[in-house]
Design an enzyme around this catalytic site. Sequence first.
Site, PDB file in Angstrom:
ATOM      1  N   LYS A 183       0.898  -1.147  -0.136  1.00 36.49           N
ATOM      2  CA  LYS A 183      -0.036  -0.200  -0.220  1.00 36.49           C
ATOM      3  C   LYS A 183       0.884   1.348   0.039  1.00 36.49           C
ATOM      4  O   LYS A 183       0.582   2.173  -0.800  1.00 36.49           O
ATOM      5  CB  LYS A 183      -0.811   0.055   1.255  1.00 36.49           C
ATOM      6  CG  LYS A 183      -1.722   1.170   1.162  1.00 36.49           C
ATOM      7  CD  LYS A 183      -2.826   0.891   2.571  1.00 36.49           C
ATOM      8  CE  LYS A 183      -3.503   2.357   2.373  1.00 36.49           C
ATOM      9  NZ  LYS A 183      -4.701   2.615   3.506  1.00 36.49           N
ATOM     10  N   GLU A 189      10.558  -5.066   4.096  1.00 32.88           N
ATOM     11  CA  GLU A 189      10.803  -6.334   4.032  1.00 32.88           C
ATOM     12  C   GLU A 189      10.215  -6.467   2.163  1.00 32.88           C
ATOM     13  O   GLU A 189      10.993  -7.380   1.473  1.00 32.88           O
ATOM     14  CB  GLU A 189       9.773  -7.207   4.584  1.00 32.88           C
ATOM     15  CG  GLU A 189      10.147  -7.444   6.045  1.00 32.88           C
ATOM     16  CD  GLU A 189       9.254  -6.266   6.851  1.00 32.88           C
ATOM     17  OE1 GLU A 189       9.131  -5.247   6.409  1.00 32.88           O
ATOM     18  OE2 GLU A 189       9.188  -6.487   7.961  1.00 32.88           O
ATOM     19  N   GLY A 242      -4.909  -1.994   4.730  1.00 31.07           N
ATOM     20  CA  GLY A 242      -4.123  -3.106   4.237  1.00 31.07           C
ATOM     21  C   GLY A 242      -4.628  -4.083   4.579  1.00 31.07           C
ATOM     22  O   GLY A 242      -4.820  -5.150   3.780  1.00 31.07           O
ATOM     23  N   ARG A 243      -5.266  -4.309   5.859  1.00 32.61           N
ATOM     24  CA  ARG A 243      -5.553  -5.830   6.451  1.00 32.61           C
ATOM     25  C   ARG A 243      -7.088  -5.823   5.685  1.00 32.61           C
ATOM     26  O   ARG A 243      -7.928  -6.951   5.980  1.00 32.61           O
ATOM     27  CB  ARG A 243      -5.635  -5.797   7.731  1.00 32.61           C
ATOM     28  CG  ARG A 243      -6.623  -4.899   8.581  1.00 32.61           C
ATOM     29  CD  ARG A 243      -5.967  -4.907  10.274  1.00 32.61           C
ATOM     30  NE  ARG A 243      -6.379  -3.761  10.614  1.00 32.61           N
ATOM     31  CZ  ARG A 243      -5.943  -2.516  10.738  1.00 32.61           C
ATOM     32  NH1 ARG A 243      -4.700  -2.383  10.200  1.00 32.61           N
ATOM     33  NH2 ARG A 243      -6.423  -1.604  11.606  1.00 32.61           N
ATOM     34  N   GLU A 328      -4.827  -6.513  14.717  1.00 31.64           N
ATOM     35  CA  GLU A 328      -4.213  -5.147  14.246  1.00 31.64           C
ATOM     36  C   GLU A 328      -5.349  -4.187  14.382  1.00 31.64           C
ATOM     37  O   GLU A 328      -5.137  -2.953  14.467  1.00 31.64           O
ATOM     38  CB  GLU A 328      -3.593  -5.297  12.863  1.00 31.64           C
ATOM     39  CG  GLU A 328      -2.739  -4.007  12.634  1.00 31.64           C
ATOM     40  CD  GLU A 328      -1.884  -4.373  11.358  1.00 31.64           C
ATOM     41  OE1 GLU A 328      -0.766  -4.622  11.539  1.00 31.64           O
ATOM     42  OE2 GLU A 328      -2.353  -4.156  10.138  1.00 31.64           O
ATOM     43  N   HIS A 359      -5.708 -33.150  18.510  1.00 28.99           N
ATOM     44  CA  HIS A 359      -4.676 -33.875  19.016  1.00 28.99           C
ATOM     45  C   HIS A 359      -3.476 -33.132  19.617  1.00 28.99           C
ATOM     46  O   HIS A 359      -2.431 -33.830  19.673  1.00 28.99           O
ATOM     47  CB  HIS A 359      -4.310 -34.901  17.877  1.00 28.99           C
ATOM     48  CG  HIS A 359      -5.395 -35.806  17.517  1.00 28.99           C
ATOM     49  ND1 HIS A 359      -5.484 -37.004  17.976  1.00 28.99           N
ATOM     50  CD2 HIS A 359      -6.326 -35.595  16.520  1.00 28.99           C
ATOM     51  CE1 HIS A 359      -6.787 -37.370  17.345  1.00 28.99           C
ATOM     52  NE2 HIS A 359      -7.021 -36.807  16.528  1.00 28.99           N
ATOM     53  N   LYS A 469       9.318  -1.014  13.958  1.00 24.92           N
ATOM     54  CA  LYS A 469       9.889  -0.690  12.626  1.00 24.92           C
ATOM     55  C   LYS A 469      11.129   0.526  12.730  1.00 24.92           C
ATOM     56  O   LYS A 469      12.296   0.395  12.208  1.00 24.92           O
ATOM     57  CB  LYS A 469       8.978  -0.400  11.520  1.00 24.92           C
ATOM     58  CG  LYS A 469       7.782  -1.476  11.158  1.00 24.92           C
ATOM     59  CD  LYS A 469       7.026  -0.665  10.087  1.00 24.92           C
ATOM     60  CE  LYS A 469       5.791  -1.341   9.997  1.00 24.92           C
ATOM     61  NZ  LYS A 469       4.871  -0.772   9.111  1.00 24.92           N
TER      62      LYS A 469
END
Length: 496
Positions: A183, A189, A242-243, A328, A359, A469
């Site tokens: 965005k 990264e 973004g999300r 977030e 399990h 960050k």
Amino acid sequence: MADWSRIEALPKERLEALFAADEGRLARLSLDVAGIHFDWSKTHLTGDAIAAFEALAKEADLAGRREAMFGGKNINTTEDRPVEHTAERGEGKTESVQRAGMQHARMRAVIDAIEAEAFGPVRSILHVGIGGSALGPHLLVDALGRESDRYDVAIVSNVDGMALQDVFDRFDPATTLLVVASKTFTTTETMMNADSVIAWMQDAGVEDPYGRVIALTAAPDKAVEWGVDETRVLGFGEGVGGRYSLWSAIGFPAAVKLGWDQFEELLEGAAEMDRHFRLSALHENAPALAAFADLYYTQVRRCETRAPFAYDERLRLLPSYLQQLEMESNGKGVTIDGQPVGRPTAPITWGGVGTDAQHAVFQLLHQGTHLVPVEFLAVIEAGDALDPEHHRQLLLNAFAQGAALMKGKQADDPARSYPGDRPSSTLLLDRLDARTLGALIAFYEHRVFVSGVLLGINSFDQFGVELGKEMAKAAAKGGGDFDPSTTDLIARAGLA
Ligand code: F6P
């Protein structure tokens, strides 16, 4: 500040007693919307609890906030932006819906160009992005793309070179397109991974690697500055968080993998849930009822976590997708006016895949000291072509777990006793197709929104991610004012 006292004073009856006392319980607490059956009858929600939450919603002006969101008002006040992911699926302010339609048309044109081999033969799509620029597309491709042999799509997020190396080992640079999804087009990264993909193409002798890049961003100038021709920059609005962005250009790899018609189905399914959320009374409104249950457990029973379990391999990435969406968005400590919230906000979302999780972690759910509201997701129509007994076992296990959590079992040996009265909800999908998945994801988005409004917080900023960050950036430049422990770790790893 909203008054929670009526909710906090609700009687705490056992689930089985609630069923015994009310013949209409199942009907009152279940709903069918957009191919999804929702069942909250094994939660502690009651008619009184729902009425109390409806009163709270009125006080918090949920209806007004909802209209403000769909109307494109700047409800994300800390960033002074509207919240416009619904416009991407055709539900929102007219201008925003029109703009999203034009952006989708450009997306489609680029996909047509790929199919027409305008980039030469293309076999694989390498999508780099992180957080909301990866989790949504990855979920879509993994859930719906298993039978499609259209393109091989890899989604790489981690800056750990191992992630990219794995893809380099199996993709051919000459037939790969690079999709850079960010965005902001500044995320460390993503930009580092994008540079490494370009270098990989250059090393392999690919002519004009930047000519094989498609950028997905709300900052088109930055993408052009980085080297992408503007004809291959697919934009979306600042108001699409973004999300919440898989509906926009960020969904590009899914649209390539599934084909445009399927992507449109996804948008239509989400739009159906939007209309349900916008138009239904709260006591028969799926996102609202789910949020009421979530809030009941965090505020009244002080549950610190909640756990969705997908009893379907195709939905195995859903829990991680929901972690970002929920934590977030609502993992905040101050109200929209900057005051301390003074009560728990988002629970920690964790979960997994059934039956595997049975399990591994279900021991704690049945007998541990934490009360964890569980959410079972299952699909009636099997995705596999094996003996139908597989799917029968899968579904029966999901339903039996919910029953066991509620019923419990007394035994003379305390170690073999189950307290019961442990809540669960069930979401049962008719089938897992693009339309139903669109509706499911939109359901979760609106559920987060309702919780945020009732808690009085802004669900649409994420300043909490910035400090780490900044400190990593300072350290990378050899600076930063670090404590003795961190200074020592940096030195030990040879990074000083
Ligand atoms: O660090 C968090 C975050 O800002 C998320 O909100 C976002 O989805 C992700 O980083 C990626 O951001 P971008 O799409 O700008 O690269």
